[in-house]
Design a protein around this motif. Structure first.
Motif, PDB file in Angstrom:
ATOM      1  N   SER A  94       0.858  -1.182   0.000  1.00 15.54           N
ATOM      2  CA  SER A  94       0.000   0.000   0.000  1.00 15.54           C
ATOM      3  C   SER A  94       0.898   1.237   0.000  1.00 15.54           C
ATOM      4  CB  SER A  94      -0.929   0.002   1.216  1.00 15.54           C
ATOM      5  OG  SER A  94      -0.192   0.045   2.412  1.00 15.54           O
ATOM      6  N   ASP A  95       0.310   2.410  -0.015  1.00 15.26           N
ATOM      7  CA  ASP A  95       1.119   3.634  -0.038  1.00 15.26           C
ATOM      8  C   ASP A  95       2.031   3.716   1.177  1.00 15.26           C
ATOM      9  OD1 ASP A  95      -0.090   4.319  -2.385  1.00 15.26           O
ATOM     10  OD2 ASP A  95      -1.368   5.883  -1.546  1.00 15.26           O
ATOM     11  N   ALA A  96       1.536   3.249   2.321  1.00 13.82           N
ATOM     12  CA  ALA A  96       2.323   3.268   3.548  1.00 13.82           C
ATOM     13  C   ALA A  96       1.701   2.309   4.549  1.00 13.82           C
ATOM     14  CB  ALA A  96       2.382   4.683   4.140  1.00 13.82           C
ATOM     15  N   GLY A  97       2.548   1.601   5.298  1.00 12.48           N
ATOM     16  CA  GLY A  97       2.037   0.699   6.321  1.00 12.48           C
ATOM     17  C   GLY A  97       1.720  -0.685   5.780  1.00 12.48           C
ATOM     18  N   THR A  98       0.884  -1.395   6.518  1.00  9.55           N
ATOM     19  CA  THR A  98       0.552  -2.781   6.195  1.00  9.55           C
ATOM     20  C   THR A  98      -0.739  -2.858   5.382  1.00  9.55           C
ATOM     21  OG1 THR A  98       1.618  -3.552   8.235  1.00  9.55           O
ATOM     22  CG2 THR A  98       0.050  -5.052   7.183  1.00  9.55           C
ATOM     23  N   GLY A 132       5.720  -5.716   9.928  1.00  9.39           N
ATOM     24  CA  GLY A 132       6.296  -4.434   9.543  1.00  9.39           C
ATOM     25  C   GLY A 132       5.480  -3.255  10.014  1.00  9.39           C
ATOM     26  N   PRO A 133       5.754  -2.093   9.457  1.00  7.50           N
ATOM     27  CA  PRO A 133       5.183  -0.853   9.973  1.00  7.50           C
ATOM     28  C   PRO A 133       3.665  -0.763   9.830  1.00  7.50           C
ATOM     29  CG  PRO A 133       7.052  -0.416   8.513  1.00  7.50           C
ATOM     30  CD  PRO A 133       6.704  -1.859   8.363  1.00  7.50           C
ATOM     31  N   THR A 134       3.050  -0.162  10.832  1.00 11.13           N
ATOM     32  CA  THR A 134       1.661   0.283  10.764  1.00 11.13           C
ATOM     33  C   THR A 134       1.540   1.433  11.752  1.00 11.13           C
ATOM     34  OG1 THR A 134      -0.652  -0.430  10.805  1.00 11.13           O
ATOM     35  CG2 THR A 134       0.785  -1.328  12.507  1.00 11.13           C
ATOM     36  N   ALA A 135       0.808   2.467  11.401  1.00 12.63           N
ATOM     37  CA  ALA A 135       0.853   3.709  12.177  1.00 12.63           C
ATOM     38  C   ALA A 135       0.267   3.588  13.572  1.00 12.63           C
ATOM     39  CB  ALA A 135       0.133   4.821  11.407  1.00 12.63           C
ATOM     40  N   PHE A 136      -0.773   2.752  13.751  1.00 13.22           N
ATOM     41  CA  PHE A 136      -1.478   2.818  15.028  1.00 13.22           C
ATOM     42  C   PHE A 136      -0.702   2.206  16.192  1.00 13.22           C
ATOM     43  CE2 PHE A 136      -3.253  -1.389  13.822  1.00 13.22           C
ATOM     44  CZ  PHE A 136      -3.163  -2.068  15.037  1.00 13.22           C
ATOM     45  N   CYS A 184      -1.516  11.775  17.657  1.00 14.94           N
ATOM     46  CA  CYS A 184      -0.179  11.528  17.114  1.00 14.94           C
ATOM     47  C   CYS A 184      -0.195  11.860  15.628  1.00 14.94           C
ATOM     48  CB  CYS A 184       0.232  10.077  17.312  1.00 14.94           C
ATOM     49  SG  CYS A 184       0.166   9.525  19.026  1.00 14.94           S
ATOM     50  N   ARG A 185       0.833  12.514  15.170  1.00 23.73           N
ATOM     51  CA  ARG A 185       0.887  12.851  13.742  1.00 23.73           C
ATOM     52  C   ARG A 185       2.282  12.598  13.190  1.00 23.73           C
ATOM     53  NH1 ARG A 185       2.765  17.683  11.727  1.00 23.73           N
ATOM     54  NH2 ARG A 185       3.800  19.055  13.231  1.00 23.73           N
ATOM     55  N   GLU A 186       2.324  12.301  11.901  1.00 23.70           N
ATOM     56  CA  GLU A 186       3.583  12.121  11.179  1.00 23.70           C
ATOM     57  C   GLU A 186       4.490  11.077  11.847  1.00 23.70           C
ATOM     58  OE1 GLU A 186       4.421  14.668   8.020  1.00 23.70           O
ATOM     59  OE2 GLU A 186       2.662  13.412   8.363  1.00 23.70           O
ATOM     60  N   ILE A 187       3.914   9.924  12.160  1.00 23.08           N
ATOM     61  CA  ILE A 187       4.660   8.860  12.828  1.00 23.08           C
ATOM     62  C   ILE A 187       5.947   8.540  12.061  1.00 23.08           C
ATOM     63  CG2 ILE A 187       4.608   6.428  13.512  1.00 23.08           C
ATOM     64  CD1 ILE A 187       2.785   8.082  15.224  1.00 23.08           C
ATOM     65  N   SER A 188       7.064   8.574  12.765  1.00 28.30           N
ATOM     66  CA  SER A 188       8.406   8.231  12.287  1.00 28.30           C
ATOM     67  C   SER A 188       9.006   9.256  11.321  1.00 28.30           C
ATOM     68  CB  SER A 188       8.436   6.835  11.632  1.00 28.30           C
ATOM     69  OG  SER A 188       8.021   6.875  10.285  1.00 28.30           O
ATOM     70  N   VAL A 211      -3.394  10.124  13.988  1.00 28.98           N
ATOM     71  CA  VAL A 211      -3.954   9.011  14.739  1.00 28.98           C
ATOM     72  C   VAL A 211      -4.457   9.563  16.072  1.00 28.98           C
ATOM     73  CG1 VAL A 211      -3.600   6.695  15.672  1.00 28.98           C
ATOM     74  CG2 VAL A 211      -2.229   7.466  13.719  1.00 28.98           C
ATOM     75  N   ILE A 212      -5.729   9.305  16.364  1.00 26.88           N
ATOM     76  CA  ILE A 212      -6.327   9.742  17.629  1.00 26.88           C
ATOM     77  C   ILE A 212      -6.472   8.527  18.536  1.00 26.88           C
ATOM     78  CG2 ILE A 212      -8.346  10.819  18.726  1.00 26.88           C
ATOM     79  CD1 ILE A 212      -8.945  12.178  16.036  1.00 26.88           C
ATOM     80  N   ILE A 213      -5.955   8.643  19.755  1.00 30.85           N
ATOM     81  CA  ILE A 213      -6.040   7.561  20.742  1.00 30.85           C
ATOM     82  C   ILE A 213      -6.874   8.074  21.914  1.00 30.85           C
ATOM     83  CG2 ILE A 213      -4.737   5.912  22.112  1.00 30.85           C
ATOM     84  CD1 ILE A 213      -3.855   5.831  19.240  1.00 30.85           C
ATOM     85  N   VAL A 214      -7.912   7.334  22.297  1.00 31.71           N
ATOM     86  CA  VAL A 214      -8.822   7.783  23.353  1.00 31.71           C
ATOM     87  C   VAL A 214      -8.926   6.710  24.433  1.00 31.71           C
ATOM     88  CG1 VAL A 214     -11.139   8.648  23.894  1.00 31.71           C
ATOM     89  CG2 VAL A 214     -10.140   9.081  21.631  1.00 31.71           C
ATOM     90  N   ALA A 215      -8.834   7.127  25.684  1.00 29.05           N
ATOM     91  CA  ALA A 215      -8.964   6.186  26.803  1.00 29.05           C
ATOM     92  C   ALA A 215     -10.368   5.598  26.828  1.00 29.05           C
ATOM     93  CB  ALA A 215      -8.676   6.894  28.119  1.00 29.05           C
ATOM     94  N   GLY A 216     -10.471   4.362  27.283  1.00 30.93           N
ATOM     95  CA  GLY A 216     -11.773   3.730  27.410  1.00 30.93           C
ATOM     96  C   GLY A 216     -12.584   4.340  28.545  1.00 30.93           C
ATOM     97  N   LYS A 217     -13.876   4.083  28.519  1.00 26.44           N
ATOM     98  CA  LYS A 217     -14.763   4.579  29.580  1.00 26.44           C
ATOM     99  C   LYS A 217     -14.467   3.840  30.877  1.00 26.44           C
ATOM    100  CE  LYS A 217     -19.642   5.353  30.680  1.00 26.44           C
ATOM    101  NZ  LYS A 217     -21.038   5.251  30.192  1.00 26.44           N
ATOM    102  N   GLU A 218     -14.309   4.607  31.941  1.00 24.52           N
ATOM    103  CA  GLU A 218     -14.040   3.976  33.232  1.00 24.52           C
ATOM    104  C   GLU A 218     -15.277   3.267  33.740  1.00 24.52           C
ATOM    105  OE1 GLU A 218     -12.392   6.493  36.161  1.00 24.52           O
ATOM    106  OE2 GLU A 218     -10.609   7.016  34.973  1.00 24.52           O
ATOM    107  N   ARG A 219     -15.053   2.102  34.301  1.00 25.00           N
ATOM    108  CA  ARG A 219     -16.131   1.322  34.885  1.00 25.00           C
ATOM    109  C   ARG A 219     -15.988   1.333  36.403  1.00 25.00           C
ATOM    110  NH1 ARG A 219     -18.174   1.881  30.583  1.00 25.00           N
ATOM    111  NH2 ARG A 219     -18.750   0.265  29.082  1.00 25.00           N
ATOM    112  N   PRO A 220     -17.092   1.263  37.142  1.00 19.03           N
ATOM    113  CA  PRO A 220     -16.996   1.197  38.605  1.00 19.03           C
ATOM    114  C   PRO A 220     -16.114   0.035  39.025  1.00 19.03           C
ATOM    115  CG  PRO A 220     -19.271   1.512  37.920  1.00 19.03           C
ATOM    116  CD  PRO A 220     -18.487   1.228  36.665  1.00 19.03           C
ATOM    117  N   ASP A 221     -15.248   0.288  39.979  1.00 24.89           N
ATOM    118  CA  ASP A 221     -14.326  -0.736  40.464  1.00 24.89           C
ATOM    119  C   ASP A 221     -14.998  -1.526  41.586  1.00 24.89           C
ATOM    120  OD1 ASP A 221     -12.329  -2.264  41.484  1.00 24.89           O
ATOM    121  OD2 ASP A 221     -10.870  -0.647  41.703  1.00 24.89           O
TER     122      ASP A 221
END
Length: 249
Positions: free
Chosen positions: A82-86, A112-116, A185-189, A217-227
Protein backbone atom coordinates in the motif's frame (compact mmCIF):
# COMPACT_ATOMS: atom_id res chain seq x y z
CA UNK A 1 2.83 -25.51 -8.78
CA UNK A 2 0.95 -22.42 -7.60
CA UNK A 3 2.79 -19.31 -6.57
CA UNK A 4 2.31 -17.21 -3.48
CA UNK A 5 0.87 -13.83 -2.50
CA UNK A 6 3.20 -11.77 -0.33
CA UNK A 7 1.70 -8.92 1.69
CA UNK A 8 4.55 -6.49 2.25
CA UNK A 9 4.37 -3.58 4.70
CA UNK A 10 6.15 -0.38 3.68
CA UNK A 11 7.36 2.52 5.87
CA UNK A 12 4.77 4.95 7.19
CA UNK A 13 7.43 7.67 7.07
CA UNK A 14 11.07 6.84 7.70
CA UNK A 15 12.50 4.76 4.85
CA UNK A 16 14.92 3.19 7.33
CA UNK A 17 11.98 1.14 8.62
CA UNK A 18 11.91 -0.92 5.42
CA UNK A 19 13.19 -4.41 6.24
CA UNK A 20 15.88 -6.15 4.15
CA UNK A 21 13.54 -9.14 3.76
CA UNK A 22 10.80 -6.91 2.34
CA UNK A 23 13.21 -5.50 -0.24
CA UNK A 24 14.41 -9.00 -1.15
CA UNK A 25 10.86 -10.24 -1.73
CA UNK A 26 9.91 -7.20 -3.81
CA UNK A 27 12.91 -7.90 -6.04
CA UNK A 28 12.06 -11.61 -6.27
CA UNK A 29 8.36 -11.50 -7.24
CA UNK A 30 7.17 -11.15 -10.82
CA UNK A 31 4.68 -8.35 -10.08
CA UNK A 32 4.07 -5.75 -7.37
CA UNK A 33 0.49 -4.61 -6.81
CA UNK A 34 0.52 -1.04 -5.53
CA UNK A 35 -2.23 1.22 -4.23
CA UNK A 36 -0.63 4.09 -6.17
CA UNK A 37 2.21 3.15 -8.52
CA UNK A 38 3.57 6.72 -8.45
CA UNK A 39 3.89 6.74 -4.67
CA UNK A 40 5.31 3.22 -4.52
CA UNK A 41 7.56 3.97 -7.47
CA UNK A 42 9.56 6.41 -5.33
CA UNK A 43 10.10 3.68 -2.73
CA UNK A 44 11.08 1.08 -5.34
CA UNK A 45 13.57 3.45 -6.92
CA UNK A 46 15.14 4.17 -3.52
CA UNK A 47 15.73 0.45 -2.93
CA UNK A 48 16.66 -0.39 -6.54
CA UNK A 49 13.61 -2.60 -7.06
CA UNK A 50 12.95 -2.94 -10.80
CA UNK A 51 10.00 -5.35 -10.58
CA UNK A 52 6.99 -4.36 -12.75
CA UNK A 53 4.09 -2.75 -10.89
CA UNK A 54 0.32 -2.61 -11.44
CA UNK A 55 -2.39 -0.61 -9.70
CA UNK A 56 -4.54 -2.36 -7.12
CA UNK A 57 -6.82 -0.07 -5.13
CA UNK A 58 -10.37 0.17 -3.82
CA UNK A 59 -11.71 1.39 -7.16
CA UNK A 60 -10.45 -1.53 -9.25
CA UNK A 61 -9.88 -4.42 -6.84
CA UNK A 62 -13.12 -6.19 -7.76
CA UNK A 63 -12.19 -6.24 -11.45
CA UNK A 64 -8.53 -7.09 -11.00
CA UNK A 65 -8.98 -10.00 -8.57
CA UNK A 66 -9.47 -12.88 -11.00
CA UNK A 67 -6.54 -12.04 -13.32
CA UNK A 68 -4.24 -11.72 -10.29
CA UNK A 69 -5.41 -15.00 -8.79
CA UNK A 70 -5.05 -16.76 -12.14
CA UNK A 71 -1.43 -15.62 -12.42
CA UNK A 72 -0.61 -16.86 -8.91
CA UNK A 73 -2.28 -20.21 -9.60
CA UNK A 74 -0.19 -20.45 -12.76
CA UNK A 75 2.96 -20.28 -10.64
CA UNK A 76 3.83 -16.58 -10.24
CA UNK A 77 4.72 -14.96 -6.93
CA UNK A 78 3.06 -11.57 -6.51
CA UNK A 79 3.49 -8.93 -3.80
CA UNK A 80 0.96 -6.43 -2.52
CA UNK A 81 1.97 -3.08 -1.03
CA UNK A 82 0.00 0.00 0.00
CA UNK A 83 1.12 3.63 -0.04
CA UNK A 84 2.32 3.27 3.55
CA UNK A 85 2.04 0.70 6.32
CA UNK A 86 0.55 -2.78 6.20
CA UNK A 87 -1.94 -3.58 3.40
CA UNK A 88 -5.38 -4.45 4.76
CA UNK A 89 -5.14 -2.02 7.69
CA UNK A 90 -7.41 0.80 6.42
CA UNK A 91 -5.96 0.07 2.96
CA UNK A 92 -6.77 -2.38 0.15
CA UNK A 93 -5.67 -5.95 0.85
CA UNK A 94 -8.38 -7.80 2.71
CA UNK A 95 -10.36 -8.79 -0.38
CA UNK A 96 -7.35 -10.18 -2.23
CA UNK A 97 -6.17 -12.08 0.85
CA UNK A 98 -9.65 -13.53 1.38
CA UNK A 99 -9.98 -14.71 -2.21
CA UNK A 100 -6.52 -16.31 -2.10
CA UNK A 101 -7.55 -18.31 0.92
CA UNK A 102 -10.78 -19.35 -0.80
CA UNK A 103 -8.70 -20.75 -3.66
CA UNK A 104 -6.15 -22.33 -1.27
CA UNK A 105 -3.43 -19.97 -2.48
CA UNK A 106 -0.68 -19.41 0.10
CA UNK A 107 -0.58 -15.91 1.59
CA UNK A 108 2.50 -14.79 3.50
CA UNK A 109 2.28 -11.51 5.40
CA UNK A 110 5.53 -9.92 6.51
CA UNK A 111 5.66 -8.12 9.86
CA UNK A 112 6.30 -4.43 9.54
CA UNK A 113 5.18 -0.85 9.97
CA UNK A 114 1.66 0.28 10.76
CA UNK A 115 0.85 3.71 12.18
CA UNK A 116 -1.48 2.82 15.03
CA UNK A 117 0.93 0.62 17.03
CA UNK A 118 3.59 3.27 17.76
CA UNK A 119 0.84 5.87 18.25
CA UNK A 120 -0.91 3.66 20.79
CA UNK A 121 2.22 2.87 22.77
CA UNK A 122 3.40 6.50 22.63
CA UNK A 123 0.04 7.84 23.85
CA UNK A 124 0.68 6.73 27.41
CA UNK A 125 -2.82 5.25 27.56
CA UNK A 126 -3.49 1.60 28.45
CA UNK A 127 -2.53 -0.65 25.55
CA UNK A 128 -2.97 -4.12 27.02
CA UNK A 129 -6.41 -4.21 25.39
CA UNK A 130 -7.61 -1.86 22.66
CA UNK A 131 -10.09 -1.39 19.83
CA UNK A 132 -9.05 -0.28 16.35
CA UNK A 133 -11.77 1.72 14.61
CA UNK A 134 -9.77 3.07 11.67
CA UNK A 135 -11.55 5.79 9.72
CA UNK A 136 -15.01 6.83 10.93
CA UNK A 137 -17.91 7.03 8.46
CA UNK A 138 -18.15 10.56 7.11
CA UNK A 139 -21.95 10.77 7.11
CA UNK A 140 -24.28 7.80 7.49
CA UNK A 141 -23.60 5.83 10.65
CA UNK A 142 -21.07 8.28 12.09
CA UNK A 143 -23.11 9.24 15.16
CA UNK A 144 -23.85 5.58 15.86
CA UNK A 145 -20.18 4.63 15.69
CA UNK A 146 -19.20 7.51 17.97
CA UNK A 147 -21.81 6.43 20.50
CA UNK A 148 -20.50 2.86 20.48
CA UNK A 149 -16.89 3.99 20.87
CA UNK A 150 -17.78 6.25 23.80
CA UNK A 151 -19.02 3.24 25.79
CA UNK A 152 -16.02 0.98 25.16
CA UNK A 153 -14.12 0.07 28.34
CA UNK A 154 -10.81 -0.12 26.43
CA UNK A 155 -8.57 2.36 24.63
CA UNK A 156 -9.71 2.97 21.06
CA UNK A 157 -7.94 4.20 17.95
CA UNK A 158 -9.16 6.39 15.09
CA UNK A 159 -7.40 7.41 11.87
CA UNK A 160 -8.24 10.91 10.72
CA UNK A 161 -7.45 13.50 8.09
CA UNK A 162 -5.83 16.74 9.33
CA UNK A 163 -8.71 18.61 7.71
CA UNK A 164 -11.27 16.82 9.91
CA UNK A 165 -9.37 16.36 13.18
CA UNK A 166 -10.98 19.34 14.96
CA UNK A 167 -14.47 18.21 14.00
CA UNK A 168 -13.77 14.67 15.17
CA UNK A 169 -12.22 15.79 18.47
CA UNK A 170 -15.23 18.05 19.12
CA UNK A 171 -17.63 15.18 18.47
CA UNK A 172 -15.60 12.82 20.66
CA UNK A 173 -15.57 15.39 23.48
CA UNK A 174 -19.34 15.69 23.16
CA UNK A 175 -20.04 11.94 23.42
CA UNK A 176 -17.19 10.94 25.75
CA UNK A 177 -16.91 14.09 27.84
CA UNK A 178 -14.36 16.91 27.73
CA UNK A 179 -12.27 15.31 30.46
CA UNK A 180 -11.66 11.92 28.78
CA UNK A 181 -7.86 11.38 28.42
CA UNK A 182 -6.65 11.16 24.84
CA UNK A 183 -3.70 11.76 22.55
CA UNK A 184 -3.19 12.90 18.97
CA UNK A 185 -0.18 11.53 17.11
CA UNK A 186 0.89 12.85 13.74
CA UNK A 187 3.58 12.12 11.18
CA UNK A 188 4.66 8.86 12.83
CA UNK A 189 8.41 8.23 12.29
CA UNK A 190 8.81 11.37 10.13
CA UNK A 191 10.79 14.53 10.86
CA UNK A 192 7.85 16.25 12.57
CA UNK A 193 6.65 13.19 14.52
CA UNK A 194 4.59 14.71 17.35
CA UNK A 195 2.32 13.42 20.10
CA UNK A 196 0.02 15.79 22.01
CA UNK A 197 -1.47 14.31 25.19
CA UNK A 198 -4.40 15.95 26.97
CA UNK A 199 -8.12 15.55 27.52
CA UNK A 200 -10.45 15.51 24.53
CA UNK A 201 -11.57 19.03 25.40
CA UNK A 202 -7.98 20.20 25.66
CA UNK A 203 -7.01 18.57 22.37
CA UNK A 204 -10.02 20.10 20.63
CA UNK A 205 -9.00 23.56 21.85
CA UNK A 206 -5.34 22.97 20.96
CA UNK A 207 -6.04 21.96 17.37
CA UNK A 208 -8.58 24.73 16.90
CA UNK A 209 -5.67 27.11 17.58
CA UNK A 210 -2.96 25.04 15.86
CA UNK A 211 -3.68 23.64 12.42
CA UNK A 212 -2.92 19.93 12.17
CA UNK A 213 -0.74 18.65 9.36
CA UNK A 214 0.17 15.18 8.17
CA UNK A 215 -1.34 11.79 8.93
CA UNK A 216 -3.30 11.77 12.19
CA UNK A 217 -3.95 9.01 14.74
CA UNK A 218 -6.33 9.74 17.63
CA UNK A 219 -6.04 7.56 20.74
CA UNK A 220 -8.82 7.78 23.35
CA UNK A 221 -8.96 6.19 26.80
CA UNK A 222 -11.77 3.73 27.41
CA UNK A 223 -14.76 4.58 29.58
CA UNK A 224 -14.04 3.98 33.23
CA UNK A 225 -16.13 1.32 34.88
CA UNK A 226 -17.00 1.20 38.60
CA UNK A 227 -14.33 -0.74 40.46
CA UNK A 228 -16.01 -3.61 42.39
CA UNK A 229 -13.01 -3.79 44.73
CA UNK A 230 -13.30 -0.08 45.58
CA UNK A 231 -17.01 -0.51 46.22
CA UNK A 232 -16.35 -3.38 48.63
CA UNK A 233 -13.81 -1.33 50.56
CA UNK A 234 -16.23 1.61 50.69
CA UNK A 235 -19.03 -0.60 52.04
CA UNK A 236 -16.75 -2.08 54.69
CA UNK A 237 -15.69 1.42 55.76
CA UNK A 238 -19.30 2.58 56.00
CA UNK A 239 -20.16 -0.54 58.01
CA UNK A 240 -17.33 0.19 60.44
CA UNK A 241 -18.75 3.71 60.91
CA UNK A 242 -22.04 2.17 61.97
CA UNK A 243 -24.00 2.90 58.79
CA UNK A 244 -26.35 0.38 57.20
CA UNK A 245 -24.91 -1.17 54.09
CA UNK A 246 -25.70 -3.86 51.60
CA UNK A 247 -23.66 -7.01 51.36
CA UNK A 248 -20.30 -6.51 49.71
CA UNK A 249 -21.16 -8.75 46.80
Amino acid sequence: MAGKLYIVPTPVGNLGDMSPRAVEILKHVSLILAEDTRTSGVLMKHFDVATPMASHHKYNEHKSLDPILDRIEAGEDIALVSDAGTPGISDPGFMLSRECRRRNITVETLPGPTAFVPALVNSGLPCDRFFFEGFLPQKKGRATRLGILAELPVTFIIYESPLRVVRTLAQLAEVCGDDRPAAVCREISKVYDTTVRDTLGGLRDFFEANQARGEIVIIVAGKERPDPEARRHKNKYRSAEGEDTDSDA
